[in-house]
Motif scaffolding. Structure first.
Motif, PDB file in Angstrom:
ATOM      1  N   ILE A 104       0.766  -1.104  -0.045  1.00 25.85           N
ATOM      2  CA  ILE A 104       0.357   0.064  -0.190  1.00 25.85           C
ATOM      3  C   ILE A 104       1.086   1.301  -0.321  1.00 25.85           C
ATOM      4  CG2 ILE A 104      -2.020   1.552   1.165  1.00 25.85           C
ATOM      5  CD1 ILE A 104      -2.711  -1.141   2.397  1.00 25.85           C
ATOM      6  N   LEU A 105       2.221   1.842   0.698  1.00 20.91           N
ATOM      7  CA  LEU A 105       2.996   2.416   1.064  1.00 20.91           C
ATOM      8  C   LEU A 105       3.604   2.163  -0.500  1.00 20.91           C
ATOM      9  CD1 LEU A 105       3.438   1.337   5.110  1.00 20.91           C
ATOM     10  CD2 LEU A 105       2.264   3.658   3.949  1.00 20.91           C
ATOM     11  N   SER A 106       4.236   1.843  -1.176  1.00 17.99           N
ATOM     12  CA  SER A 106       5.027   1.838  -2.003  1.00 17.99           C
ATOM     13  C   SER A 106       3.856   2.081  -3.504  1.00 17.99           C
ATOM     14  CB  SER A 106       5.980   0.358  -2.231  1.00 17.99           C
ATOM     15  OG  SER A 106       5.723  -0.334  -2.657  1.00 17.99           O
ATOM     16  N   ASN A 107       2.703   1.923  -3.513  1.00 15.37           N
ATOM     17  CA  ASN A 107       1.965   1.717  -4.447  1.00 15.37           C
ATOM     18  C   ASN A 107       2.314   1.196  -5.724  1.00 15.37           C
ATOM     19  OD1 ASN A 107      -0.066   2.956  -4.747  1.00 15.37           O
ATOM     20  ND2 ASN A 107       0.248   4.954  -4.974  1.00 15.37           N
ATOM     21  N   ILE A 108       2.294  -0.389  -4.855  1.00 14.73           N
ATOM     22  CA  ILE A 108       2.957  -1.286  -6.092  1.00 14.73           C
ATOM     23  C   ILE A 108       2.094  -2.112  -7.067  1.00 14.73           C
ATOM     24  CG2 ILE A 108       5.146  -2.061  -5.166  1.00 14.73           C
ATOM     25  CD1 ILE A 108       3.989  -5.209  -4.722  1.00 14.73           C
ATOM     26  N   GLU A 109       1.735  -2.349  -8.137  1.00 15.64           N
ATOM     27  CA  GLU A 109       1.000  -3.300  -8.678  1.00 15.64           C
ATOM     28  C   GLU A 109       0.678  -4.742  -8.143  1.00 15.64           C
ATOM     29  OE1 GLU A 109      -0.397  -4.595 -12.871  1.00 15.64           O
ATOM     30  OE2 GLU A 109       1.557  -3.689 -13.379  1.00 15.64           O
ATOM     31  N   GLY A 110      -0.849  -4.820  -8.358  1.00 16.23           N
ATOM     32  CA  GLY A 110      -1.341  -6.340  -7.665  1.00 16.23           C
ATOM     33  C   GLY A 110      -0.339  -7.034  -7.661  1.00 16.23           C
ATOM     34  N   LYS A 111      -0.738  -7.583  -9.373  1.00 14.88           N
ATOM     35  CA  LYS A 111       0.231  -8.528 -10.152  1.00 14.88           C
ATOM     36  C   LYS A 111       1.813  -9.132  -8.901  1.00 14.88           C
ATOM     37  CE  LYS A 111      -2.014  -9.931 -14.692  1.00 14.88           C
ATOM     38  NZ  LYS A 111      -0.956  -9.701 -15.828  1.00 14.88           N
ATOM     39  N   ASN A 112       2.569  -7.739  -8.463  1.00 12.41           N
ATOM     40  CA  ASN A 112       3.676  -8.176  -8.148  1.00 12.41           C
ATOM     41  C   ASN A 112       3.603  -8.126  -6.586  1.00 12.41           C
ATOM     42  OD1 ASN A 112       4.332  -7.135 -10.524  1.00 12.41           O
ATOM     43  ND2 ASN A 112       4.579  -5.220 -10.028  1.00 12.41           N
ATOM     44  N   PHE A 113       3.024  -8.178  -6.233  1.00 16.33           N
ATOM     45  CA  PHE A 113       2.531  -7.934  -5.034  1.00 16.33           C
ATOM     46  C   PHE A 113       2.120  -9.940  -5.002  1.00 16.33           C
ATOM     47  CE2 PHE A 113      -0.594  -7.779  -0.865  1.00 16.33           C
ATOM     48  CZ  PHE A 113       0.095  -8.189  -0.058  1.00 16.33           C
ATOM     49  N   ALA A 114       1.030  -9.591  -5.443  1.00 13.63           N
ATOM     50  CA  ALA A 114       0.926 -11.595  -5.361  1.00 13.63           C
ATOM     51  C   ALA A 114       1.690 -12.846  -5.514  1.00 13.63           C
ATOM     52  CB  ALA A 114      -0.987 -11.517  -6.214  1.00 13.63           C
ATOM     53  N   SER A 115       2.788 -11.968  -6.986  1.00 14.93           N
ATOM     54  CA  SER A 115       3.753 -13.194  -6.870  1.00 14.93           C
ATOM     55  C   SER A 115       4.470 -13.127  -5.799  1.00 14.93           C
ATOM     56  CB  SER A 115       4.268 -13.177  -8.380  1.00 14.93           C
ATOM     57  OG  SER A 115       4.755 -11.727  -8.630  1.00 14.93           O
ATOM     58  N   SER A 116       5.129 -11.582  -5.294  1.00 14.35           N
ATOM     59  CA  SER A 116       5.795 -11.499  -3.423  1.00 14.35           C
ATOM     60  C   SER A 116       5.460 -12.537  -2.962  1.00 14.35           C
ATOM     61  CB  SER A 116       6.368 -10.107  -4.100  1.00 14.35           C
ATOM     62  OG  SER A 116       6.074 -10.124  -3.392  1.00 14.35           O
ATOM     63  N   ILE A 117       4.600 -12.219  -2.347  1.00 13.04           N
ATOM     64  CA  ILE A 117       3.879 -13.365  -1.055  1.00 13.04           C
ATOM     65  C   ILE A 117       3.765 -14.616  -0.990  1.00 13.04           C
ATOM     66  CG2 ILE A 117       3.292 -11.074   0.167  1.00 13.04           C
ATOM     67  CD1 ILE A 117       0.358 -11.724  -0.477  1.00 13.04           C
ATOM     68  N   LYS A 118       2.871 -14.940  -2.494  1.00 10.44           N
ATOM     69  CA  LYS A 118       2.275 -16.510  -2.729  1.00 10.44           C
ATOM     70  C   LYS A 118       2.756 -17.011  -2.016  1.00 10.44           C
ATOM     71  CE  LYS A 118       2.622 -18.728  -6.043  1.00 10.44           C
ATOM     72  NZ  LYS A 118       2.496 -18.815  -8.141  1.00 10.44           N
ATOM     73  N   THR A 119       3.912 -17.510  -2.038  1.00 10.68           N
ATOM     74  CA  THR A 119       4.452 -18.811  -1.168  1.00 10.68           C
ATOM     75  C   THR A 119       4.889 -19.100  -0.145  1.00 10.68           C
ATOM     76  OG1 THR A 119       6.552 -18.537  -3.588  1.00 10.68           O
ATOM     77  CG2 THR A 119       7.391 -19.898  -1.503  1.00 10.68           C
ATOM     78  N   TRP A 120       5.041 -17.730   0.233  1.00 17.34           N
ATOM     79  CA  TRP A 120       5.057 -17.287   2.391  1.00 17.34           C
ATOM     80  C   TRP A 120       3.854 -17.763   2.336  1.00 17.34           C
ATOM     81  CZ3 TRP A 120       9.974 -16.515   3.668  1.00 17.34           C
ATOM     82  CH2 TRP A 120      11.144 -15.817   2.725  1.00 17.34           C
ATOM     83  N   VAL A 121       2.594 -17.538   1.599  1.00 13.54           N
ATOM     84  CA  VAL A 121       0.984 -17.718   2.395  1.00 13.54           C
ATOM     85  C   VAL A 121       1.252 -19.420   2.115  1.00 13.54           C
ATOM     86  CG1 VAL A 121      -1.137 -17.565   1.841  1.00 13.54           C
ATOM     87  CG2 VAL A 121      -0.185 -15.626   0.881  1.00 13.54           C
ATOM     88  N   LEU A 122       1.556 -20.115   1.177  1.00 16.51           N
ATOM     89  CA  LEU A 122       1.736 -21.688   1.389  1.00 16.51           C
ATOM     90  C   LEU A 122       2.580 -22.189   2.378  1.00 16.51           C
ATOM     91  CD1 LEU A 122       2.051 -21.835  -2.334  1.00 16.51           C
ATOM     92  CD2 LEU A 122       0.335 -22.793  -0.616  1.00 16.51           C
ATOM     93  N   ILE A 123       3.720 -21.605   2.485  1.00  9.88           N
ATOM     94  CA  ILE A 123       4.341 -21.604   3.705  1.00  9.88           C
ATOM     95  C   ILE A 123       3.700 -21.925   4.857  1.00  9.88           C
ATOM     96  CG2 ILE A 123       6.583 -21.545   5.168  1.00  9.88           C
ATOM     97  CD1 ILE A 123       7.980 -20.667   2.740  1.00  9.88           C
ATOM     98  N   SER A 124       3.165 -20.421   5.900  1.00  4.89           N
ATOM     99  CA  SER A 124       1.722 -20.828   6.542  1.00  4.89           C
ATOM    100  C   SER A 124       1.107 -21.110   7.050  1.00  4.89           C
ATOM    101  CB  SER A 124       2.323 -18.814   6.843  1.00  4.89           C
ATOM    102  OG  SER A 124       1.067 -18.004   5.597  1.00  4.89           O
ATOM    103  N   TRP A 125       0.289 -21.624   5.718  1.00  4.49           N
ATOM    104  CA  TRP A 125      -0.898 -22.520   5.881  1.00  4.49           C
ATOM    105  C   TRP A 125       0.289 -23.671   5.854  1.00  4.49           C
ATOM    106  CZ3 TRP A 125      -1.652 -26.749   3.111  1.00  4.49           C
ATOM    107  CH2 TRP A 125      -3.800 -27.446   3.092  1.00  4.49           C
ATOM    108  N   SER A 126       0.659 -24.275   5.273  1.00  2.00           N
ATOM    109  CA  SER A 126       1.721 -25.621   5.761  1.00  2.00           C
ATOM    110  C   SER A 126       1.649 -26.007   7.246  1.00  2.00           C
ATOM    111  CB  SER A 126       2.922 -25.972   4.211  1.00  2.00           C
ATOM    112  OG  SER A 126       2.016 -25.213   3.369  1.00  2.00           O
ATOM    113  N   PHE A 127       2.437 -25.110   7.734  1.00  2.79           N
ATOM    114  CA  PHE A 127       2.317 -24.960   8.943  1.00  2.79           C
ATOM    115  C   PHE A 127       1.171 -25.608   9.963  1.00  2.79           C
ATOM    116  CE2 PHE A 127       7.302 -24.623   7.822  1.00  2.79           C
ATOM    117  CZ  PHE A 127       7.541 -25.599   7.378  1.00  2.79           C
ATOM    118  N   GLN A 128       0.549 -24.101   9.328  1.00  7.25           N
ATOM    119  CA  GLN A 128      -0.392 -23.274  10.415  1.00  7.25           C
ATOM    120  C   GLN A 128      -1.495 -25.429  10.225  1.00  7.25           C
ATOM    121  OE1 GLN A 128      -1.105 -21.061  12.129  1.00  7.25           O
ATOM    122  NE2 GLN A 128      -3.081 -21.549  12.777  1.00  7.25           N
ATOM    123  N   SER A 129      -1.688 -25.938   8.884  1.00  5.16           N
ATOM    124  CA  SER A 129      -2.298 -27.087   9.108  1.00  5.16           C
ATOM    125  C   SER A 129      -1.391 -27.528   9.877  1.00  5.16           C
ATOM    126  CB  SER A 129      -1.838 -27.421   7.691  1.00  5.16           C
ATOM    127  OG  SER A 129      -2.753 -26.889   6.846  1.00  5.16           O
TER     128      SER A 129
END
Lengths: 625, 120
Positions: free
Chosen positions: A194-219
């Motif tokens: 939000i603060l740096s105003n980057i594009e949605g696509k770039n944001f999505a591809s940069s967090i994707k793996t991190w979401v999966l990591i936390s999801w897997s460990f949480q599960s």
């Protein structure tokens, strides 16, 4: 000695965190395209210091240094070495230090692996993450310092709660923390985006793996927690909708929703706002859950020593976090404008989020409602398993059907040509359900429908897998694993729920009693001295007159001296078909023992299906297209 | 494909489960009662003296021919609604019971709003 070294390391960590925040600000103003080397060096120092402090605390526990309050309160010289190590995070102070360690590790890894992203986005993410780390470090050092010193040094510690003295303590908390705390990095990334105003696509591809990591460990953390509860707490169940379980489930719903919607953002650049909101609330709900449980507002087995000042600090910290992220999000003032075709992958992913938000709302309202009625109406009510089962069960049916269809649907638009297979699979599912019903009798209407829809999901996924394997086209193997695993999970849970049997009776040594078409004999009682407790062992024989088998079960009552506690250990015989589960407890002033004998079908399959579901996430992380 | 179905069927047949004795009324009631001196356990699960006492009371009441509802009413008068895990359907709890479905409904409407209108 340990105490001062530990305090130096913690102070050092605070200093480095502070410097990182300061330098990130400086670096943002400069006009070069790369992040300054000094920030990377500082992060290396920060991570070294914080890990060193954790290792130091572990030494404190291993060598029983009772000059440390945390060690004195939670350890004992007679405790096995295994539990001395695991005991590091079996208390409030140590677990908070573990929490901060994970935050720092994620912060460092994000900085290292995300170096190709936009500079100001990375810097803002680092900045926000380190402000969070600083907040937790100050909390640690001010009200829950694990290196707090006591004088004179006590000769012996108070010991660890015996319920926690179990191999699962080694694995369950770290896994769950990797999930909970792992979500901090995409909280920071969302703020950074939000603060740096980057594009949605770039944001999505940069967090994707991190979401999966936390999801897997949480599960995995949730699964190991429920396996532990199953054999340790002695009630034969694996899920009780306890506030703590709910506190781990709420972030899990957010992560699951996020893991799906982030794909829409990456592929189609839709849903940016929604993905940002989900990223923010995942970590917020993780911290809220921890706050509710740690502060003692909701009571459960996870309530460590309660201290109101700690509760207040987390509450203030939490309010600031929510307040700031809300203001920054609102100021963004960009609204998404998009339309989707009713029959497209986008719709199915949206429907996943829709169901997740329903589950989240149910669990959240159910968890906090008792607090609410107590304040407003002065009546204390309980919201327990019957509520959740009644509200959630009907909605699982369409959810499973959507889950079956989703993976095969194309992006943007699809002509639906699968009607024939839809009906065929549905008929087949109904038929199998009818057979189960016919042979095993009696389960209710909703259970029937859930069985049908879970079979639908299993068969549909299997069909997709077989057909795709033939054509050798690209196939999303990880989503297949998670979806079919979830189908099996629900299928076996419902069967287990409907066909479990329980017997509760009082019996004395030498007696034989009937339980349905089985018999139980209480043969003998022995007392054994073990490493740090005495065990009262009951020897029972179970006879099944129809199937002519005989099983031996030996439940125990353990008497711990430090601290003085009784624990009741279940005795379980597991096979592919069912678990036999027996616990016993003494009745005061009587030679009778109260025993609970349970037959729980398909327990092994439930664990297996749950692990299969979680494995989908891990497969995706390690096997890239 | 047909072979696979047969395998599934045979697997299902081979489990000789019988559910003719479903969970008894007694167990059902025990499971729906909180052990109020324990931390998050039901009467069915708890090993405490309190749980033993409640079990005796419930068994007595069943023996006297009282139904589930009467037993709950008796216990909640004595120990408060806190003891019963299934919240009552009343005015105070209406928000609890209905709001999840309101969320579900609103979510559905929101998704519907994003569907492309079929004009062309």
């Amino acid at each position: 000695m340990l105490s001062s070294a530990g305090n130096i390391l913690l102070t050092g960590s605070i200093l480095f965190t502070f410097l990182i925040i300061y330098l990130s600000f400086q670096n943002l103003r400069e006009k070069n395209f790369k992040i300054g080397k000094d920030l990377v060096y500082l992060s290396v120092f920060q991570i070294t210091f914080i890990i060193a402090s954790f290792i130091l605390l572990t030494f404190g526990f291993v060598f029983s240094d009772f000059s440390l309050l945390a060690v004195y309160q939670n350890s004992h010289t007679s405790k096995p070495i295994f539990y001395k190590i695991a005991g590091v995070w079996g208390n409030h102070e140590g677990s908070l230090l573990l929490w901060i360690n994970i935050m720092v590790i994620f912060s460092y890894l994000f900085l290292v692996f995300n170096n190709k992203s936009n500079k100001s986005y990375s810097l803002y993410t680092l900045l926000v993450q380190n402000i969070l780390i600083l907040g937790f470090l100050i909390f640690l050092i001010s009200s829950s310092n694990p290196f707090f010193k006591i004088l004179p040094v006590p000769l012996e510690g108070l010991g660890l709660n015996p319920i926690l003295q179990d191999p699962a303590l080694v694995i369950h908390p770290p896994l769950l923390y990797l999930g909970f705390v792992g979500s901090s990095i995409y909280f920071s990334a969302a703020m950074g985006a939000i603060l740096s105003n980057i594009e949605g696509k770039n944001f999505a591809s940069s967090i994707k793996t991190w979401v999966l990591i936390s999801w897997s460990f949480q599960s995995l953390g949730i699964i190991f927690g429920s396996i532990w509860a199953y054999y340790e707490l002695g009630w034969g169940g694996f899920w009780f909708w306890d506030p703590v379980e709910n506190a781990s489930l709420i972030p899990w719903f957010c992560m699951t929703a996020l893991a799906h919607s982030v794909l829409v953002l990456e592929k189609r650049n839709y849903l940016y706002n929604w993905v940002l909101i989900l990223s923010l609330i995942t970590f917020i709900s993780s911290v809220t859950g921890t706050f509710l449980v740690r502060s003692g507002i909701l009571n459960s087995v996870h309530t460590f020593a309660n201290d109101p000042s700690r509760g207040l600090y987390i509450l203030i910290f939490l309010s600031l976090m929510i307040g700031f992220s809300f203001v920054i999000f609102i100021k963004r003032r960009i609204s998404d404008k998009f339309y989707v075709e009713p029959l497209s992958k986008e719709t199915f992913i949206l429907s996943n989020n829709w169901f997740m938000m329903f589950y989240l709302a149910t669990v959240f309202i159910g968890t906090v409602y008792p607090i609410f009625t107590q304040v407003l109406y002065d009546t204390k009510i309980s919201v327990g398993p019957p509520f959740y089962n009644a509200v959630i069960a009907p909605v699982i049916i369409p959810f499973l059907i959507f889950m079956a269809l989703g993976p095969k649907i194309n992006w943007i638009k699809q002509k639906y040509d699968g009607l024939k297979s839809f009906i065929l699979i549905l008929i087949l599912s109904c038929f199998i359900n009818f057979l189960i019903f016919f042979f095993f009798k009696s389960y209710n209407f909703i259970s029937n429908l859930i069985i049908i829809s879970s079979l639908f999901l299993i068969i549909h996924s299997a069909k997709d897998f077989i057909l795709k394997a033939k054509t050798k086209l690209h196939f999303n193997f990880s989503s297949f694993l998670s979806h079919i695993g979830f189908g099996f999970l629900i299928f076996f849970i419902i069967l287990n729920h409907n066909f479990s049997k329980e017997f509760d009776l009082n019996i004395k040594v030498g007696e034989t009693k009937k339980m349905g078409n089985m018999e139980i004999k209480f043969n003998n009682l022995k007392i054994e001295e073990r490493e740090n407790y005495n065990a009262v062992i009951g020897y029972f024989n179970i006879f099944d007159s129809e199937k002519k088998y005989q099983k031996r079960l030996n439940p125990e009552i353990r008497v711990y001296e430090n601290p003085q506690t009784l624990t009741f250990e279940s005795s379980i015989i597991t096979n592919l078909k069912q678990d036999l589960y027996l616990t016993m407890s003494n009745l005061d002033g009587s030679e009778f023992y109260n025993i609970k004998f349970q037959i729980k079908p398909f327990m092994l399959w439930i664990w297996f299906a749950a692990l299969l579901t979680a494995s989908g996430g891990l497969v995706r992380i390690f096997i890239k297209k | 494909m047909k072979n696979n179905f047969l395998i599934i069927l045979i697997c299902l047949f081979s489990f000789e489960l019988s559910a003719n004795e479903n969970i008894s009324l007694e167990t059902k009631i025990f499971k729906n009662l909180r052990c109020i001196i324990c931390q998050g356990q039901s009467i069915a699960e708890s090993n405490s003296d309190f749980a033993q006492t409640i079990k005796i009371v419930v068994r007595d009441k069943i023996g006297q021919g009282e139904n589930e509802k009467e037993i709950y009413e008796f216990l909640s008068e004595k120990y408060g609604e806190w003891i019963i895990y299934r919240p009552k359907f009343n005015f105070v709890n209406s928000f609890l019971w209905f709001s999840p479905y309101i969320v579900l409904l609103l979510g559905g409407l929101l998704i519907f709003k994003y569907f492309r209108k079929r004009k062309q």
